[in-house]
Design a protein around this motif. Structure first.
Motif, short mmCIF file in Angstrom:
data_model
loop_
_atom_site.label_atom_id
_atom_site.label_comp_id
_atom_site.label_asym_id
_atom_site.label_seq_id
_atom_site.Cartn_x
_atom_site.Cartn_y
_atom_site.Cartn_z
N GLY A 197 0.63 -1.08 -0.39
CA GLY A 197 -0.08 0.32 0.43
C GLY A 197 0.84 1.75 -0.20
O GLY A 197 0.27 2.51 0.26
N ARG A 198 2.05 1.49 -0.24
CA ARG A 198 2.87 2.07 -0.22
C ARG A 198 3.26 2.52 -1.35
O ARG A 198 4.74 1.46 -2.38
CB ARG A 198 4.10 2.55 1.38
N LEU A 199 3.34 3.79 -2.13
CA LEU A 199 3.11 3.74 -3.47
C LEU A 199 4.86 4.59 -3.21
O LEU A 199 4.57 5.28 -3.57
CB LEU A 199 2.05 4.21 -4.17
N ARG A 200 6.04 4.27 -4.40
CA ARG A 200 6.87 5.05 -4.67
C ARG A 200 6.52 6.25 -5.14
O ARG A 200 5.88 6.01 -5.97
CB ARG A 200 8.24 4.11 -4.40
N SER A 201 8.07 7.43 -5.38
CA SER A 201 7.38 7.48 -6.39
C SER A 201 7.63 7.78 -7.34
O SER A 201 7.06 7.80 -8.46
CB SER A 201 8.65 8.87 -5.73
N ASP A 202 8.39 6.52 -8.00
CA ASP A 202 8.30 5.51 -9.01
C ASP A 202 7.78 4.95 -10.05
O ASP A 202 7.65 4.25 -10.38
CB ASP A 202 9.77 5.03 -9.91
N ALA A 203 6.42 4.36 -8.83
CA ALA A 203 5.61 3.89 -9.04
C ALA A 203 4.50 3.70 -10.19
O ALA A 203 4.09 5.15 -10.92
CB ALA A 203 4.38 3.14 -8.21
N THR A 204 4.13 2.74 -10.77
CA THR A 204 3.48 2.86 -12.28
C THR A 204 2.35 1.93 -12.63
O THR A 204 2.69 0.78 -11.61
CB THR A 204 4.68 3.14 -13.68
N LEU A 205 1.71 1.66 -12.87
CA LEU A 205 0.46 0.72 -12.97
C LEU A 205 1.02 0.08 -14.01
O LEU A 205 1.35 0.92 -15.41
CB LEU A 205 -0.92 1.60 -13.54
N VAL A 281 -8.39 -5.06 -6.96
CA VAL A 281 -7.71 -6.15 -6.58
C VAL A 281 -6.32 -5.33 -7.85
O VAL A 281 -4.79 -5.31 -7.31
CB VAL A 281 -8.14 -7.63 -6.73
N GLU A 282 -6.98 -4.88 -8.79
CA GLU A 282 -5.62 -4.35 -9.63
C GLU A 282 -4.40 -3.65 -9.73
O GLU A 282 -3.54 -3.77 -9.49
CB GLU A 282 -6.13 -4.80 -11.11
N LEU A 283 -5.66 -1.67 -8.88
CA LEU A 283 -4.68 -0.69 -8.83
C LEU A 283 -3.85 -1.44 -7.83
O LEU A 283 -2.78 -0.73 -7.05
CB LEU A 283 -6.01 0.54 -8.20
N TYR A 284 -4.97 -2.32 -6.56
CA TYR A 284 -4.10 -2.93 -4.94
C TYR A 284 -2.44 -3.49 -5.52
O TYR A 284 -1.57 -3.07 -5.10
CB TYR A 284 -4.31 -3.27 -4.40
N SER A 285 -2.23 -4.11 -6.69
CA SER A 285 -1.87 -5.41 -6.69
C SER A 285 -0.53 -4.36 -8.18
O SER A 285 0.17 -4.86 -8.87
CB SER A 285 -2.35 -6.56 -7.25
N GLY A 286 -0.79 -3.21 -8.57
CA GLY A 286 -0.32 -2.23 -9.94
C GLY A 286 -0.58 -2.28 -10.72
O GLY A 286 -0.03 -2.46 -12.65
N SER A 287 -1.56 -3.27 -11.59
CA SER A 287 -1.87 -3.24 -12.77
C SER A 287 -3.01 -1.88 -13.11
O SER A 287 -4.19 -1.52 -12.09
CB SER A 287 -2.72 -4.53 -12.74
N PRO A 342 -6.87 3.09 -0.05
CA PRO A 342 -6.18 1.66 0.55
C PRO A 342 -4.41 1.80 0.39
O PRO A 342 -3.36 0.85 0.68
CB PRO A 342 -6.73 0.61 0.29
N VAL A 343 -4.06 2.82 0.31
CA VAL A 343 -2.57 3.69 -0.50
C VAL A 343 -2.51 4.64 -0.04
O VAL A 343 -2.71 5.74 0.10
CB VAL A 343 -2.48 2.77 -2.51
N GLU A 344 -0.80 4.66 0.63
CA GLU A 344 -0.23 6.63 0.27
C GLU A 344 0.81 6.07 -0.77
O GLU A 344 1.86 5.53 -0.85
CB GLU A 344 0.42 6.10 2.02
N ALA A 345 0.93 7.50 -2.21
CA ALA A 345 1.65 8.01 -2.63
C ALA A 345 2.96 8.79 -1.65
O ALA A 345 2.46 9.62 -1.85
CB ALA A 345 1.32 8.21 -3.88
N ASP A 346 4.13 8.64 -2.98
CA ASP A 346 5.70 9.14 -2.25
C ASP A 346 5.30 10.04 -3.02
O ASP A 346 5.44 10.89 -4.44
CB ASP A 346 6.72 8.68 -2.14
N VAL A 347 3.85 10.90 -2.86
CA VAL A 347 3.78 12.25 -4.40
C VAL A 347 5.10 14.01 -4.37
O VAL A 347 6.12 13.63 -3.33
CB VAL A 347 2.78 13.16 -4.80
#
Length: 460
Positions: A197-205, A281-287, A342-347
């Motif tokens: 649930g922690r989205l790093r600054s370089d996270a992409t779907l 499920v897709e969004l939480y798993s990075g899809s 459900p997530v926090e993003a490192d914006v």
């Protein structure tokens, strides 16, 4: 409304270490000044001692004053030392978090620099690293105390209800409470330590765009929301529309957009509804999800172009969508406000990030307590409170996650005197000066593989 607001600058142990050290320095200066006063009192005592037959009462008073001054000096020096040590602990927590980011990014130069910074602090404060690790562990595993307590109490109620007919409800209740509470603790440990649930600054779907159909419906223009409550109430909750976009044209001709994204509409896996469990499920798993594609399509249909300023507001699944918009879209996302995410993003440092979550919301708990360090632009903050303290079978309906509960929290926040809330108010104040406002709501459905990915049709 229940539960006091906990407003902080973000992060698990967010502390302004510069302020701690500045305060410590002030205590040192105060102690030095008191020491000089002690010396002057001592000189005065020596002068009066020669005339003690006439100045006995004054000597006794000065002796008491000298004792109190000496105690104050000792306490001031101790407080200064404790503040310096605390600053070192919090800095090590931040450095440990940055070290992990640098490691996964393969940034050897940053790793070396952070290691040197940590070594300096550890040399000065040998016990600081142990206490920093303890703070990290407590946050990672023990942060959802309200959720675990309520889960245990609910398990107790359910266990007793299940076995009442057998006459052994007390034992069943105890077993049920321990089982459910233990499950909650295990869940907390997995999400907290695992970093889910922690989205790093370089996270992409990942994945290709999904086929969807999006219908646009024009709404009467409204002024910008005047506060957070007004913004929260504009997030779609019922009806066909899942996304609302407001286009603000300013006096200089520039444009800004506000996008409000709904939470999950069905817990089933739907053939038509994009805001379903499959998208969760897709969004939480990075899809990539159909709901994300629909939101992007809605923004484009409303006239948003790469580089345009966007203020994003999302609830639940909508918060996952807006988080990824802030991280990877081509828009200039100036504001990101999420409810029950459900997530926090490192914006980045150009995005004001406001996370609002209830400590008894199991969906918000999927963020694992969020990042150890703060995220977003200066002035970003998170807000937490226990929304529904009384545990029971009603919790099966997730009342703490409902948008109505988060609107209540937004109203409490609007009444707060915290200056960071005023900074968020500046966003609404700027939008209030728009010369024209266009409001469009968008309803999306899944399409088959032959359907257009972003087919727009108008609804009257």
């Amino acid at each position: 409304m229940s539960g006091e607001l906990d407003i902080r600058g973000g992060g698990a142990v967010e502390v302004d270490t510069a302020t701690l050290r500045d305060t410590a320095a002030r205590f040192v200066l105060a102690a030095d000044e008191l020491t000089r006063i002690c010396a002057r009192v001592g000189s005065l005592q020596n002068m009066l001692f020669a005339q003690q037959q006439f100045a006995g009462v004054a000597l006794s008073t000065l002796a008491l004053l000298a004792t109190r001054l000496t105690d104050a000096v000792v306490r001031g020096e101790r407080i200064a030392a404790d503040l310096e040590a605390a600053a070192a602990i919090y800095e090590l927590v931040e450095l440990n978090a940055r070290l992990a980011v640098a490691f996964w990014a393969g940034d050897d130069d940053a790793l070396a620099l952070i290691e040197r910074q940590r070594a300096v602090l550890i040399a000065q404060y040998p016990e600081a690293m142990e206490r920093a690790r303890l703070a990290e562990f407590e946050r990672a595993v023990l942060w959802p105390g309200d959720l675990v307590r309520q889960a245990t109490e609910a398990g107790y109620d359910l266990g007793g209800l299940f076995d009442t007919a057998r006459g052994s409800d007390l034992l069943a209740a105890a077993v049920g409470g321990v089982a459910v509470g233990g499950t909650a603790i295990g869940f907390a440990a997995l999400t907290g330590v695992g970093g889910w649930g922690r989205l790093r600054s370089d996270a992409t779907l990942n994945g290709a765009a999904q086929p969807i159909r999006v219908s646009a419906s024009q709404r009467p223009p409204l002024p910008a929301p005047s506060n957070l409550t007004g913004a929260a109430e504009r997030i779609p909750r019922t009806g066909a529309s899942q996304v609302r976009v407001e286009k603000y044209t300013m006096a200089d001709g520039s444009r800004q957009f506000a996008v409000y994204v709904s939470g999950t509409r069905t817990m089933a896996v739907s053939a038509k509804e994009p805001w379903d469990s499959r998208s969760n499920v897709e969004l939480y798993s990075g899809s990539r999800s159909a709901s994300y594609d629909a939101t992007e399509s809605a923004l484009r249909a409303a006239g948003a172009q790469p580089g345009d300023v966007v203020h994003a507001f999302g609830h639940s699944q909508g918060a996952m969508i807006t988080s990824h918009l802030a991280l990877e879209s081509e828009y200039d996302t100036r504001t990101l406000v999420n409810f029950g995410s459900p997530v926090e993003a490192d914006v980045g440092s150009s995005t004001l990030s406001v996370g609002i979550r209830h400590t008894d919301d199991p969906v918000a708990a999927l963020a694992g307590g969020g990042f150890m360090e703060s995220v977003g632009a200066p002035g970003s903050f998170i807000v937490e409170r226990e929304a529904h303290p009384l545990a029971g079978t009603d919790d099966l309906g997730l009342p703490s996650h409902q948008m109505t509960s988060y609107v209540e929290t937004a109203t409490m926040l609007d009444a707060s005197a915290d200056p960071r809330v005023h900074q968020l108010g500046d966003v609404f104040e700027e939008l209030s000066h728009a010369v024209t406002v266009e409001v469009t709501e968008f309803a999306a459905t899944r399409a088959d593989s032959e359907g257009a990915t972003a087919s727009l049709g108008d609804e009257e």
